[in-house]
Design a protein around this motif. Structure first.
Motif, mmCIF file in Angstrom:
data_model
loop_
_atom_site.group_PDB
_atom_site.id
_atom_site.type_symbol
_atom_site.label_atom_id
_atom_site.label_comp_id
_atom_site.label_asym_id
_atom_site.label_seq_id
_atom_site.Cartn_x
_atom_site.Cartn_y
_atom_site.Cartn_z
ATOM 1 N N THR A 69 46.002 29.639 12.472
ATOM 2 C CA THR A 69 44.990 28.571 12.508
ATOM 3 C C THR A 69 44.882 27.975 13.903
ATOM 4 O O THR A 69 43.773 27.718 14.398
ATOM 5 C CB THR A 69 45.338 27.475 11.479
ATOM 6 O OG1 THR A 69 45.467 28.058 10.187
ATOM 7 C CG2 THR A 69 44.239 26.417 11.431
ATOM 8 N N ASP A 70 46.022 27.758 14.547
ATOM 9 C CA ASP A 70 46.010 27.232 15.918
ATOM 10 C C ASP A 70 45.264 28.183 16.857
ATOM 11 O O ASP A 70 44.490 27.752 17.715
ATOM 12 C CB ASP A 70 47.437 27.028 16.420
ATOM 13 C CG ASP A 70 48.107 25.813 15.792
ATOM 14 O OD1 ASP A 70 47.391 24.970 15.228
ATOM 15 O OD2 ASP A 70 49.353 25.731 15.854
ATOM 16 N N ARG A 73 41.499 27.974 16.456
ATOM 17 C CA ARG A 73 40.885 26.661 16.680
ATOM 18 C C ARG A 73 39.914 26.659 17.863
ATOM 19 O O ARG A 73 38.933 25.921 17.857
ATOM 20 C CB ARG A 73 41.978 25.608 16.864
ATOM 21 C CG ARG A 73 41.476 24.187 16.699
ATOM 22 C CD ARG A 73 42.599 23.226 16.381
ATOM 23 N NE ARG A 73 42.891 23.156 14.951
ATOM 24 C CZ ARG A 73 44.071 23.399 14.419
ATOM 25 N NH1 ARG A 73 45.082 23.745 15.189
ATOM 26 N NH2 ARG A 73 44.245 23.292 13.119
ATOM 27 N N ALA A 76 36.645 27.971 16.545
ATOM 28 C CA ALA A 76 36.038 26.974 15.668
ATOM 29 C C ALA A 76 35.437 25.824 16.470
ATOM 30 O O ALA A 76 34.312 25.372 16.195
ATOM 31 C CB ALA A 76 37.075 26.446 14.685
ATOM 32 N N SER A 77 36.164 25.355 17.475
ATOM 33 C CA SER A 77 35.670 24.263 18.312
ATOM 34 C C SER A 77 34.410 24.674 19.070
ATOM 35 O O SER A 77 33.454 23.899 19.166
ATOM 36 C CB SER A 77 36.762 23.833 19.285
ATOM 37 O OG SER A 77 36.310 22.814 20.139
ATOM 38 N N ASP A 82 35.026 21.829 12.441
ATOM 39 C CA ASP A 82 36.295 21.122 12.286
ATOM 40 C C ASP A 82 37.223 22.018 11.466
ATOM 41 O O ASP A 82 36.986 22.251 10.273
ATOM 42 C CB ASP A 82 36.054 19.795 11.566
ATOM 43 C CG ASP A 82 37.308 18.934 11.498
ATOM 44 O OD1 ASP A 82 38.250 19.218 12.267
ATOM 45 O OD2 ASP A 82 37.334 17.997 10.687
ATOM 46 N N LEU A 83 38.268 22.553 12.107
ATOM 47 C CA LEU A 83 39.216 23.437 11.436
ATOM 48 C C LEU A 83 40.522 22.684 11.208
ATOM 49 O O LEU A 83 41.159 22.229 12.161
ATOM 50 C CB LEU A 83 39.469 24.690 12.284
ATOM 51 C CG LEU A 83 40.533 25.674 11.796
ATOM 52 C CD1 LEU A 83 40.217 26.175 10.390
ATOM 53 C CD2 LEU A 83 40.664 26.837 12.771
ATOM 54 N N VAL A 84 40.924 22.550 9.951
ATOM 55 C CA VAL A 84 42.079 21.736 9.584
ATOM 56 C C VAL A 84 43.086 22.576 8.807
ATOM 57 O O VAL A 84 42.722 23.332 7.904
ATOM 58 C CB VAL A 84 41.649 20.537 8.708
ATOM 59 C CG1 VAL A 84 42.858 19.726 8.281
ATOM 60 C CG2 VAL A 84 40.661 19.661 9.467
ATOM 61 N N ARG A 121 33.004 22.206 8.176
ATOM 62 C CA ARG A 121 34.448 21.977 8.084
ATOM 63 C C ARG A 121 35.124 23.156 7.381
ATOM 64 O O ARG A 121 34.586 23.692 6.392
ATOM 65 C CB ARG A 121 34.721 20.680 7.312
ATOM 66 C CG ARG A 121 36.199 20.314 7.186
ATOM 67 C CD ARG A 121 36.344 18.998 6.421
ATOM 68 N NE ARG A 121 37.736 18.650 6.146
ATOM 69 C CZ ARG A 121 38.517 17.972 6.968
ATOM 70 N NH1 ARG A 121 38.050 17.576 8.139
ATOM 71 N NH2 ARG A 121 39.759 17.677 6.629
#
Length: 362
Positions: A69-70, A73, A76-77, A82-84, A121
């Motif tokens: 996920t990191d 990111r 996504a940005s 918004d990636l959580v 999101r």
């Protein structure tokens, strides 16, 4: 291409030019994207021929998913999303193949980024459920027509949808995900309220039942600090002359003292002429390949204990085991990045245990 992009990014002009930095980041993403497509195609072939190899172990699912996920990111940005990641309170240890699960997570998160419009999101979560580790990837994207849901995992089954930002693909990602999930003893499903209402992909993987040593997934790239390569004597051997020259320039910019060779025999002669702290060698070199080079290097008194790293496009578990058996200490898949080289070097030389990566003092 990747290492040339890394080299350009280190130039003073890149530091002063925002458009250049953005262009270089786009090049990096394109290279990594193409590499993943090639890997996916190869894995589809291996699954269909029964040749997909697995390395089953205890895996911390939350750590692995968090790392992926990191890494996603940035994409996504850039897409305005918004990636959580929702970190569980307790570790979720599953019995699986870490590399394959990373592939699954990357495909699902990338798919969510691709089909979610700007200002959307994406929520990624890990939990336990009825004896399984449970992964969810939920987005507010285009959603799926209820008539198409049963076909979403079919080969080339992209449906009548349009990827955001022209990020089209081959339509094999979800098919591969389903086949890998089932191959490692899990199951997958998708839910969507309908078009324009987003979708949720859920994956269940068997929990680990004690009795094995946990091997958390390593981060793909190490944080680069000043002094990590300072005064380290490095030998790089690869028959791709341009790639070797670029890697050497990158390492020298970070303070390393670099020797280069273009086949195994040349690398062996270079090692005997000098003194090196670590060696990186391609496996598919002409005249003397990496396997023979490793065995001959280990036969030398000076080469018996020097850290030796394989750089190769051969990344199956059997390829890794063959390299280790020949005398290599570690294995980096191509395309090689300076981050992967740095993390491997730190681990093998012990520099990661020195404060701030300081070089040794004589």
């Amino acid at each position: 291409i990747s290492v040339n992009a890394d080299l350009l990014a280190r130039l003073p002009q890149a530091a002063k030019s925002k458009p250049m930095r953005h262009a270089l980041e786009a090049v990096r993403r394109a290279v990594h994207g193409q590499a993943r497509i090639i890997d996916d195609l190869l894995d589809m072939s291996r699954i269909r021929t029964g040749k997909l190899e697995l390395n089953i172990e205890a895996v911390d699912l939350a750590t692995l998913v968090g790392n992926v996920t990191d890494a996603a990111r940035v994409d996504a940005s850039t897409a305005g999303l918004d990636l959580v990641f929702q970190q569980p309170d307790e570790p979720v240890i599953v019995r699986t193949d870490a590399a394959r699960v990373e592939q699954i997570v990357w495909n699902l998160v990338s798919n969510a980024v691709k089909f979610t419009p700007a200002r959307g999101r994406i929520e990624v979560g890990v939990s336990t459920e009825r004896g399984f580790g449970h992964l969810t990837v939920k987005d507010t994207g285009q959603g799926i027509d209820r008539h198409f849901v049963p076909r979403i995992f079919e080969l080339f089954g992209q449906g009548p949808y349009h990827a955001s930002g022209n990020k089209s693909g081959l339509g094999i990602g979800l098919t591969l995900v389903k086949q890998i999930v089932e191959h490692i003893g899990g199951h997958i499903q998708v839910e969507s309220p309908g078009l324009g209402k987003g979708s949720t992909f859920s994956v269940w993987l068997p929990l680990f039942e004690y009795g094995a040593t946990l091997t958390p997934p390593a981060a793909a790239n190490a944080d680069r600090k000043a002094g990590q390569w300072q005064d380290l004597r490095v030998l790089v051997a690869d028959d791709a002359a341009e790639a070797v020259a670029t890697l050497a320039q990158l390492l020298e910019l970070d303070g390393a003292i670099v020797g280069v060779a273009h086949d195994g025999a040349e690398a062996l002669a270079e090692f005997e002429r000098g003194s090196f702290d670590i060696v990186f060698a391609d496996l598919g070199m002409p005249n003397m390949d990496g396997y023979e080079f490793a065995m001959r290097l280990r036969a030398l008194s000076a080469g018996n204990h020097v850290p030796l790293v394989a750089m190769t496009g051969f990344t199956r578990p059997s390829d890794v085991q063959r390299a280790l058996k020949a005398g290599f200490d570690a294995h980096i898949g191509k395309p090689v990045t300076i981050g992967a080289m740095t993390s491997t070097m730190l681990s093998l030389t012990g520099r990661d245990r020195r404060p701030d990566g300081d070089a040794p003092v004589d």
